[in-house]
Every structure is written in structure tokens, then in C-alpha cells.
Design an enzyme around this catalytic site. Structure first.
Site, mmCIF file in Angstrom:
data_model
loop_
_atom_site.group_PDB
_atom_site.id
_atom_site.type_symbol
_atom_site.label_atom_id
_atom_site.label_comp_id
_atom_site.label_asym_id
_atom_site.label_seq_id
_atom_site.Cartn_x
_atom_site.Cartn_y
_atom_site.Cartn_z
ATOM 1 N N CYS A 70 -0.540 4.425 2.183
ATOM 2 C CA CYS A 70 -0.773 4.311 3.675
ATOM 3 C C CYS A 70 -0.293 2.788 4.325
ATOM 4 O O CYS A 70 1.048 2.305 4.160
ATOM 5 C CB CYS A 70 -1.788 4.653 4.252
ATOM 6 S SG CYS A 70 -3.557 4.051 3.074
ATOM 7 N N SER A 71 -1.318 1.987 4.694
ATOM 8 C CA SER A 71 -0.836 0.758 5.231
ATOM 9 C C SER A 71 -2.088 -0.291 4.774
ATOM 10 O O SER A 71 -2.187 -1.354 5.839
ATOM 11 C CB SER A 71 -0.640 0.827 6.802
ATOM 12 O OG SER A 71 -1.829 1.532 7.352
ATOM 13 N N CYS A 72 -2.742 -0.132 3.952
ATOM 14 C CA CYS A 72 -3.851 -1.050 3.681
ATOM 15 C C CYS A 72 -3.330 -2.559 3.286
ATOM 16 O O CYS A 72 -2.259 -2.593 2.718
ATOM 17 C CB CYS A 72 -4.532 -0.731 2.486
ATOM 18 S SG CYS A 72 -5.391 0.915 2.551
ATOM 19 N N CYS A 94 0.855 -1.342 0.024
ATOM 20 C CA CYS A 94 -0.075 -0.023 0.033
ATOM 21 C C CYS A 94 0.865 1.257 -0.046
ATOM 22 O O CYS A 94 1.586 1.593 1.113
ATOM 23 C CB CYS A 94 -1.038 0.047 1.107
ATOM 24 S SG CYS A 94 -1.928 1.625 1.241
#
Lengths: 112, 222
Positions: free
Chosen positions: B123-125, B120
């Protein structure tokens, strides 16, 4: 037109960076609680993933470097809840002082 | 400086191989103070209950790469299930009893000539509702930045060297659409049942930064 590509700091794909740091850590209780608060507030319609991200992105690159993942998350959850009208900044401030007065450690600062 | 070798290697590491998490008797930080305050306000206003928070933490703790490994092992064993997984990974995972919520989940299959990796960049998906919370490195600037532009170099840092002839596809997740890699079934596993196959499936093999364990090698961490 400028010669910048218009990307914001968080749009990191393809940028130069150093080696991947492989160190991990087991999540502490306060981190798990923040994760749970995000999910539950999302389920109850008090914040959205987009709202969470908007605040994280607006916090800027310095916050990304300076604060840990769940530190940034609680800041964003809090901002979203205030904007949603769940509580006021004054209520938060009062409660935070009350929490800190209970003790100097995370364990002592719990209301139990 | 002399070290007791075994002791040195276990010092400061939990059974998961990570540093021990901090105890609750460390000095209260500003952000912990905020977490307690936000949580208590939500409880006082009858918006959230203590029990709901405990149940959510328990549900998240129960999610782990073992869930994904069970899905992968079944896909290796059951061609019809594999077809359903590749069509709709969320629905196929639900079919196995895993509560993966409303997320759209897409499985990308590694083949003889194609290797898939997920990231991702924004972000941090992560497929957290199937695999649990992401490893810290998944959320780092280094991984997010570099894996899309130099995936082979990043893979080498994970100890994975793929032939130049292998095509690498990197999939950038979004908040509403998560990916999982369906690794290729290792050779020499024809006689193994699903439970034994699941033991070969590592977390990193479902992210694409690793490969499944080989059946004839001792198990390794990760």
C-alpha cells in the site's frame, strides 16, 4: 493446484512496471481533510488501518488506476463508518444531495 | 516556440516545486461531495469537532523531512543518541520532541558497504509521523513493484548510481512497522554543527532513493 501464485492485485512487489513517475503535487484542502478524518476516526476507534486497507483492496485494481489516492481513501473511510454503524447510507445520500445543492464548486459547497 | 527561459521554468510550479494545488473554485467532484458530507455528519453527531480537524491538519502540515533531518544530524553527531536510534527509532524521535504516535519505527543504517531503501509494496505505509506525508511517487505502482526486484535501475531513475560492490537492502514496511534510512554522514563534514548537518539531509536520503547533499555543493531541491 493452479499455476497462479494467489496474489491479489495490490501485492505488487516484484511485478514488472514502467518508470517511476516523479511528478508530485501539493495536497489540496479536501485531501488534507480526508487524511485528518482517517486519523481522527482511527483515534476514536471508529475504523482501523486494517479496515481502511480491506476496503481499498476490495475496491480492486480498476479503482486504483481510475481514482486518486484520497478519492479512494474517502470511499474507504465512508464504507468503514457505515459498517461501524456511525451513520446509514441513507443519511450519507441525503447529506451529499444537500452539499451539492449549495453550489457547483468545492468552496461554494461548504456549510459556512 | 521561443520562451522566456526563467519564466518557463517557474510556470505552474509552487515554491515547493510542485504544481499549484487546485483552488476551491474548481467544479465539485463526487468524492469532494462525499468528503464534505462525511465530515459534516461526524460534526453534527458530535463525534468530531471542526477544531479537531483543523488541529489534525495543522499537526500533519507541521511534520516534514526537516524533523527527520534533525534526527539524522543528531545521530551523526552523538554516538549515544545514534545507538538509541538504532535500538528504537520511535523512542529516540520522541526524545527529540517529535510526536510520532504509536507506530513502531526502525532506523536502518547505511554503511560503507550497505545501502538501505524503504518501500511499502502492499500500500503506502511511510514514516509519516516523522517525515510528513509521502511523496506521490512512493505510492505509485512503478515504485512499489520494481524497487524490490531491480533497486539499482530504480535508483538510476533517481540519479543515484551505487558501486556494484554495495549491497542494497530493501525494507518492506507494514501498517504497524515503518522504516527510515539513516544515511551515511558525508565525508568532509567534520567541522559542521548539527544545524548545518541537517541541511544536508534530504527527504529522499531518508527513504534511500537519494544520498545526502555534499557540503561543498550548492543546495539542490528535493
Amino acid at each position: 493446484m493452479t499455476d497462479t501464485d494467489g496474489r491479489r492485485w495490490h501485492d505488487m512487489g516484484g511485478q514488472p512496471a514502467g518508470p517511476v513517475a516523479m511528478e508530485g503535487h501539493d495536497f489540496a484542502l479536501w485531501e488534507k481533510r480526508i487524511d485528518a478524518l482517517m486519523v481522527l476516526c482511527g483515534n476514536k476507534g471508529l475504523l482501523t488501518v486494517d479496515g481502511l486497507r480491506r476496503v481499498l483492496e476490495d475496491m480492486g485494481e480498476e479503482a486504483f488506476e481510475k481514482y486518486s489516492y484520497y478519492e479512494r481513501w474517502i470511499a474507504s473511510v465512508n464504507q468503514n463508518l457505515i459498517e461501524h454503524g456511525v451513520y446509514s447510507p441513507e443519511e450519507l445520500g441525503t447529506k451529499m444531495l444537500e452539499v451539492a445543492a449549495r453550489g457547483a464548486t468545492y468552496g461554494e459547497a461548504q456549510n459556512d | 516556440m521561443p520562451h522566456d527561459h526563467d519564466h518557463f521554468h517557474h510556470e505552474g510550479l509552487s515554491s515547493s516545486g510542485h504544481p499549484y494545488r487546485q483552488d476551491n473554485d474548481t467544479p465539485l467532484t463526487y468524492w469532494q461531495q462525499m468528503e464534505i458530507a462525511v465530515r459534516e455528519i461526524l460534526i453534527e453527531k458530535d463525534i468530531i469537532t471542526t477544531a479537531e480537524i483543523a488541529a489534525q491538519i495543522e499537526a500533519m502540515d507541521a511534520r516534514s523531512p526537516a524533523q527527520g533531518a534533525a534526527v539524522v544530524a543528531r545521530a551523526w553527531s552523538d554516538p549515544d543518541f545514534k545507538a538509541r536510534l538504532l535500538k528504537d527509532a520511535a523512542e529516540a524521535s520522541r526524545e527529540m520532541g517529535f510526536d510520532i504516535g504509536p507506530l513502531k519505527l526502525i532506523a536502518m543504517e547505511n554503511t560503507a558497504d550497505t545501502h538501505n531503501i524503504i518501500v511499502c509494496t502492499l500500500c503506502s505505509c511511510y514514516p509519516r509521523n516523522l517525515l510528513g506525508l509521502p511523496p506521490d511517487w512512493y505510492k505509485t505502482r512503478a515504485y512499489r513493484s520494481r524497487v524490490v526486484s531491480e533497486p539499482r535501475a530504480v535508483l538510476r531513475e533517481f540519479g543515484v548510481e551505487l558501486p556494484q560492490s554495495t549491497r542494497i537492502r530493501v525494507h518492506d514496511s507494514t501498517a504497524d512497522m515503518r522504516y527510515i534510512v539513516l544515511p551515511a554522514r558525508p565525508a568532509g563534514t567534520e567541522g559542521l554543527d548539527q544545524d548545518a548537518l541537517a541541511q544536508l539531509v534530504t527527504r529522499d536520503s531518508m527513504i534511500g532513493t537519494g544520498l545526502p547533499r555534499q557540503p561543498d555543493l550548492p543546495r539542490q531541491a528535493g
